[in-house]
Design a protein around this motif. Structure first.
Motif, PDB file in Angstrom:
ATOM      1  N   ILE A  13       7.368  -4.080  -1.527  1.00 32.45           N
ATOM      2  CA  ILE A  13       5.926  -3.910  -1.727  1.00 32.45           C
ATOM      3  C   ILE A  13       5.625  -2.419  -1.753  1.00 32.45           C
ATOM      4  CG2 ILE A  13       3.670  -4.229  -0.642  1.00 32.45           C
ATOM      5  CD1 ILE A  13       4.687  -6.945   0.365  1.00 32.45           C
ATOM      6  N   LEU A  14       4.852  -1.997  -2.749  1.00 34.46           N
ATOM      7  CA  LEU A  14       4.590  -0.577  -2.988  1.00 34.46           C
ATOM      8  C   LEU A  14       3.118  -0.292  -2.707  1.00 34.46           C
ATOM      9  CD1 LEU A  14       6.476  -0.498  -6.430  1.00 34.46           C
ATOM     10  CD2 LEU A  14       7.463  -0.388  -4.109  1.00 34.46           C
ATOM     11  N   VAL A  15       2.829   0.207  -1.513  1.00 41.52           N
ATOM     12  CA  VAL A  15       1.472   0.462  -1.038  1.00 41.52           C
ATOM     13  C   VAL A  15       1.488   1.751  -0.230  1.00 41.52           C
ATOM     14  CG1 VAL A  15      -0.252  -0.350   0.642  1.00 41.52           C
ATOM     15  CG2 VAL A  15       0.688  -1.964  -1.015  1.00 41.52           C
ATOM     16  N   PRO A  16       0.502   2.622  -0.358  1.00 42.78           N
ATOM     17  CA  PRO A  16      -0.769   2.485  -1.071  1.00 42.78           C
ATOM     18  C   PRO A  16      -0.770   3.026  -2.502  1.00 42.78           C
ATOM     19  CG  PRO A  16      -0.865   4.429   0.306  1.00 42.78           C
ATOM     20  CD  PRO A  16       0.491   3.803   0.536  1.00 42.78           C
ATOM     21  N   TRP A  17       0.419   3.210  -3.074  1.00 45.26           N
ATOM     22  CA  TRP A  17       0.473   3.485  -4.509  1.00 45.26           C
ATOM     23  C   TRP A  17       1.809   2.983  -5.058  1.00 45.26           C
ATOM     24  CZ3 TRP A  17       1.721   7.314  -1.003  1.00 45.26           C
ATOM     25  CH2 TRP A  17       2.961   7.932  -1.172  1.00 45.26           C
ATOM     26  N   PRO A  18       1.813   2.491  -6.290  1.00 47.49           N
ATOM     27  CA  PRO A  18       3.062   2.133  -6.945  1.00 47.49           C
ATOM     28  C   PRO A  18       3.559   3.299  -7.796  1.00 47.49           C
ATOM     29  CG  PRO A  18       1.257   1.322  -8.264  1.00 47.49           C
ATOM     30  CD  PRO A  18       0.642   2.046  -7.083  1.00 47.49           C
ATOM     31  N   ASN A  19       4.861   3.326  -8.033  1.00 45.28           N
ATOM     32  CA  ASN A  19       5.431   4.290  -8.955  1.00 45.28           C
ATOM     33  C   ASN A  19       5.294   5.718  -8.427  1.00 45.28           C
ATOM     34  OD1 ASN A  19       6.301   5.388 -11.723  1.00 45.28           O
ATOM     35  ND2 ASN A  19       6.212   3.182 -12.098  1.00 45.28           N
ATOM     36  N   ARG A  20       5.001   6.685  -9.278  1.00 41.12           N
ATOM     37  CA  ARG A  20       5.156   8.087  -8.932  1.00 41.12           C
ATOM     38  C   ARG A  20       3.833   8.852  -8.903  1.00 41.12           C
ATOM     39  NH1 ARG A  20       9.305   6.135 -11.971  1.00 41.12           N
ATOM     40  NH2 ARG A  20      11.401   6.715 -11.283  1.00 41.12           N
ATOM     41  N   ILE A  21       3.782   9.870  -8.018  1.00 43.61           N
ATOM     42  CA  ILE A  21       2.702  10.854  -8.012  1.00 43.61           C
ATOM     43  C   ILE A  21       3.341  12.217  -8.246  1.00 43.61           C
ATOM     44  CG2 ILE A  21       0.883  11.958  -6.666  1.00 43.61           C
ATOM     45  CD1 ILE A  21       0.621   9.339  -5.088  1.00 43.61           C
ATOM     46  N   ARG A  22       2.899  12.883  -9.303  1.00 47.05           N
ATOM     47  CA  ARG A  22       3.469  14.185  -9.686  1.00 47.05           C
ATOM     48  C   ARG A  22       3.354  15.198  -8.543  1.00 47.05           C
ATOM     49  NH1 ARG A  22       4.306  16.548 -14.674  1.00 47.05           N
ATOM     50  NH2 ARG A  22       3.207  14.813 -15.697  1.00 47.05           N
TER      51      ARG A  22
ATOM     52  N   PRO B 150      -8.047   6.288  -1.347  1.00 48.95           N
ATOM     53  CA  PRO B 150      -7.455   5.905  -2.630  1.00 48.95           C
ATOM     54  C   PRO B 150      -6.421   4.813  -2.392  1.00 48.95           C
ATOM     55  CG  PRO B 150      -6.461   7.935  -1.841  1.00 48.95           C
ATOM     56  CD  PRO B 150      -7.520   7.566  -0.843  1.00 48.95           C
ATOM     57  N   TYR B 151      -6.362   3.834  -3.305  1.00 45.59           N
ATOM     58  CA  TYR B 151      -5.468   2.709  -3.073  1.00 45.59           C
ATOM     59  C   TYR B 151      -4.911   2.170  -4.379  1.00 45.59           C
ATOM     60  CZ  TYR B 151      -3.662  -1.855  -1.747  1.00 45.59           C
ATOM     61  OH  TYR B 151      -2.840  -2.933  -1.573  1.00 45.59           O
ATOM     62  N   GLY B 152      -3.628   1.824  -4.334  1.00 46.61           N
ATOM     63  CA  GLY B 152      -2.975   1.118  -5.424  1.00 46.61           C
ATOM     64  C   GLY B 152      -1.884   0.237  -4.849  1.00 46.61           C
ATOM     65  N   PHE B 153      -1.504  -0.771  -5.609  1.00 45.32           N
ATOM     66  CA  PHE B 153      -0.481  -1.724  -5.177  1.00 45.32           C
ATOM     67  C   PHE B 153       0.524  -1.939  -6.286  1.00 45.32           C
ATOM     68  CE2 PHE B 153       0.964  -6.033  -6.029  1.00 45.32           C
ATOM     69  CZ  PHE B 153       1.669  -6.345  -4.882  1.00 45.32           C
ATOM     70  N   GLY B 154       1.760  -2.214  -5.895  1.00 46.47           N
ATOM     71  CA  GLY B 154       2.784  -2.695  -6.813  1.00 46.47           C
ATOM     72  C   GLY B 154       3.821  -3.476  -6.037  1.00 46.47           C
ATOM     73  N   GLN B 155       4.647  -4.227  -6.759  1.00 44.38           N
ATOM     74  CA  GLN B 155       5.805  -4.880  -6.143  1.00 44.38           C
ATOM     75  C   GLN B 155       6.936  -4.867  -7.151  1.00 44.38           C
ATOM     76  OE1 GLN B 155       4.840  -8.173  -3.674  1.00 44.38           O
ATOM     77  NE2 GLN B 155       6.938  -8.486  -2.987  1.00 44.38           N
TER      78      GLN B 155
ATOM     79  N   GLY C 164      13.109  14.264  -8.946  1.00 43.71           N
ATOM     80  CA  GLY C 164      12.017  14.346  -9.911  1.00 43.71           C
ATOM     81  C   GLY C 164      10.818  15.121  -9.403  1.00 43.71           C
ATOM     82  N   GLY C 165      10.854  15.514  -8.117  1.00 46.69           N
ATOM     83  CA  GLY C 165       9.726  16.229  -7.543  1.00 46.69           C
ATOM     84  C   GLY C 165       8.492  15.351  -7.399  1.00 46.69           C
ATOM     85  N   ASN C 166       8.704  14.056  -7.126  1.00 48.24           N
ATOM     86  CA  ASN C 166       7.601  13.104  -7.036  1.00 48.24           C
ATOM     87  C   ASN C 166       7.541  12.452  -5.657  1.00 48.24           C
ATOM     88  OD1 ASN C 166       6.996  13.301  -9.912  1.00 48.24           O
ATOM     89  ND2 ASN C 166       8.811  12.025 -10.256  1.00 48.24           N
ATOM     90  N   ALA C 167       6.364  11.925  -5.326  1.00 45.72           N
ATOM     91  CA  ALA C 167       6.223  10.950  -4.238  1.00 45.72           C
ATOM     92  C   ALA C 167       6.248   9.579  -4.894  1.00 45.72           C
ATOM     93  CB  ALA C 167       4.920  11.170  -3.490  1.00 45.72           C
ATOM     94  N   ILE C 168       7.110   8.686  -4.407  1.00 45.82           N
ATOM     95  CA  ILE C 168       7.337   7.434  -5.119  1.00 45.82           C
ATOM     96  C   ILE C 168       7.136   6.214  -4.216  1.00 45.82           C
ATOM     97  CG2 ILE C 168       9.834   7.428  -4.692  1.00 45.82           C
ATOM     98  CD1 ILE C 168      10.171   6.301  -7.569  1.00 45.82           C
ATOM     99  N   HIS C 169       6.451   5.216  -4.756  1.00 43.01           N
ATOM    100  CA  HIS C 169       6.424   3.843  -4.232  1.00 43.01           C
ATOM    101  C   HIS C 169       5.817   3.688  -2.843  1.00 43.01           C
ATOM    102  CE1 HIS C 169       8.208   2.461  -7.785  1.00 43.01           C
ATOM    103  NE2 HIS C 169       9.481   2.440  -7.453  1.00 43.01           N
TER     104      HIS C 169
ATOM    105  N   PRO D 183      -1.458   2.535 -13.233  1.00 45.49           N
ATOM    106  CA  PRO D 183      -0.239   3.118 -13.787  1.00 45.49           C
ATOM    107  C   PRO D 183       0.303   4.215 -12.882  1.00 45.49           C
ATOM    108  CG  PRO D 183      -2.148   4.077 -14.850  1.00 45.49           C
ATOM    109  CD  PRO D 183      -2.670   3.028 -13.906  1.00 45.49           C
ATOM    110  N   PRO D 184       1.480   4.758 -13.198  1.00 44.25           N
ATOM    111  CA  PRO D 184       1.995   5.901 -12.434  1.00 44.25           C
ATOM    112  C   PRO D 184       1.001   7.061 -12.425  1.00 44.25           C
ATOM    113  CG  PRO D 184       3.673   5.052 -13.939  1.00 44.25           C
ATOM    114  CD  PRO D 184       2.397   4.347 -14.276  1.00 44.25           C
ATOM    115  N   ASP D 185       1.041   7.832 -11.355  1.00 47.89           N
ATOM    116  CA  ASP D 185       0.252   9.056 -11.186  1.00 47.89           C
ATOM    117  C   ASP D 185      -1.251   8.797 -11.128  1.00 47.89           C
ATOM    118  OD1 ASP D 185       0.590  11.734 -10.597  1.00 47.89           O
ATOM    119  OD2 ASP D 185       0.338  12.405 -12.666  1.00 47.89           O
ATOM    120  N   ALA D 186      -1.642   7.596 -10.726  1.00 46.96           N
ATOM    121  CA  ALA D 186      -3.066   7.250 -10.689  1.00 46.96           C
ATOM    122  C   ALA D 186      -3.830   8.042  -9.635  1.00 46.96           C
ATOM    123  CB  ALA D 186      -3.232   5.750 -10.438  1.00 46.96           C
ATOM    124  N   PHE D 187      -3.155   8.492  -8.571  1.00 50.46           N
ATOM    125  CA  PHE D 187      -3.854   9.296  -7.568  1.00 50.46           C
ATOM    126  C   PHE D 187      -4.350  10.608  -8.168  1.00 50.46           C
ATOM    127  CE2 PHE D 187      -2.706   7.936  -2.978  1.00 50.46           C
ATOM    128  CZ  PHE D 187      -2.947   6.609  -3.288  1.00 50.46           C
ATOM    129  N   ARG D 188      -3.692  11.059  -9.229  1.00 52.18           N
ATOM    130  CA  ARG D 188      -4.128  12.294  -9.886  1.00 52.18           C
ATOM    131  C   ARG D 188      -5.057  12.011 -11.065  1.00 52.18           C
ATOM    132  NH1 ARG D 188      -0.863  16.963  -9.042  1.00 52.18           N
ATOM    133  NH2 ARG D 188      -1.180  17.540 -11.215  1.00 52.18           N
TER     134      ARG D 188
END
Length: 306
Positions: A55-64, A151-156, A84-89, A276-281
């Motif tokens: 479970i990917l909370v509070p964001w899925p995928n990557r933040i630049r 800010p919130y996002g979900f993925g699995q 990749g220099g990212n925060a992931i999952h 999608p990825p990078d939604a926090f930005r």
């Protein structure tokens, strides 16, 4: 229930359906119908790799760069994908969730998400798994216990199979009208129509040589409000549907090409996501979760055929 490297193992059964949920991250470890594997997961004593079932909370995928602005703050998350220099999952993959319900066909796990560097917000997250005749249904709800909006996002991240030895032979249908072109760091550059591209999978096509690590959006839904990603065996006799319900507006498809040898292209990760990825930005699809508010995402896995 028994101890393992991923904590307690919760085995759900309904008829010939069998799924296992683990205490670590409330991850989906496995799912099978009889002798047929539906989710390509991990063994009881294995370490979780490749995000399998997590479970990917509070964001899925990557933040630049792990950095994002929020309500006048400039916040910095730990870089959990250093290459990749990212925060992931997200932040809850490696936390033990509390088991609050465990029956033959249902499991409920909960966890607090405490304020911490880069995410100074207090959430409560609840994951519900139910196994029935139509398959596995999942509902994940986040509630904001903080005095400030978060800010919130979900993925699995389940890896799904239609019974083929490699994904090349799997016949894939994805009801998406757009795909997100990404850079070498896996971050989106632009949303583009799928029409006329190799990403137009609105009609069934063999995966073939496609190398997917691709977000899709603008999902077409049925009368029941669900968008369905279908993986079919080339015989057409059986397969697996992943349905995306309430709150799941995006899906990431990953054919596992960057996994270690032996795990590559064994199954397709079909990842329901709220954004999608990078939604926090970018803010695209991002949920602004106000104090006291909650947000639920529903998705599921439905094997079909014989």
């Amino acid at each position: 229930m028994q101890e393992s490297r991923t904590g307690r193992q919760l085995t759900l059964r309904h008829g010939t359906h069998r799924a296992v949920i683990v205490e670590l991250g409330a991850a989906l470890r496995s799912y099978a119908v009889g002798e047929r594997t539906v989710v390509d997961g991990f063994a009881e004593q294995d370490r979780i790799t490749g995000g399998r079932g997590q479970i990917l909370v509070p964001w899925p995928n990557r933040i630049r760069d792990g950095r994002y602005p929020w309500d006048g703050q400039d916040l910095q998350l730990p870089l959990t994908e250093p290459a990749g220099g990212n925060a992931i999952h997200g932040l809850l993959r490696w936390i033990a969730w509390r088991i609050v319900e465990a029956s033959d066909s249902r499991a409920v796990l909960e966890v607090p998400l405490w304020p911490q560097p880069g995410y100074p917000f207090h959430l409560h997250v609840r994951a519900e798994y139910a196994l029935g005749e139509s398959g596995l249904e999942v509902a994940v709800t986040a509630r904001n216990l903080d005095a400030n909006a978060a800010p919130y996002g979900f993925g699995q991240h389940p890896y799904v199979t239609a019974g083929t030895a490699v994904v090349d032979q799997t016949v894939l249908t994805v009801p998406a009208r757009t795909w997100l072109r990404t850079d070498e760091r896996g971050l989106p550059l632009a949303a583009e129509p799928v029409a006329g591209t190799e990403y137009d999978l609105r009609t069934p096509q063999a995966v073939g040589a496609r190398r997917l690590d691709t977000p899709f959006g603008d999902l077409d839904r049925g009368a029941d409000g669900r968008a369905v990603v279908r993986l079919a065996h080339p015989s057409g006799a059986f397969g697996t549907d992943v349905w995306l319900g309430e709150g799941a507006d995006y899906v990431q498809l990953y054919t596992g090409d960057t996994l270690p040898q032996g795990e590559r292209r064994r199954a397709v990760a079909v990842e329901p996501m709220t954004c999608p990825p990078d939604a926090f930005r970018s803010g695209t699809g991002l949920v602004r979760l106000g104090p006291g508010e909650q947000y639920t995402v529903r998705w599921g896995i439905a094997p079909w055929g014989e």
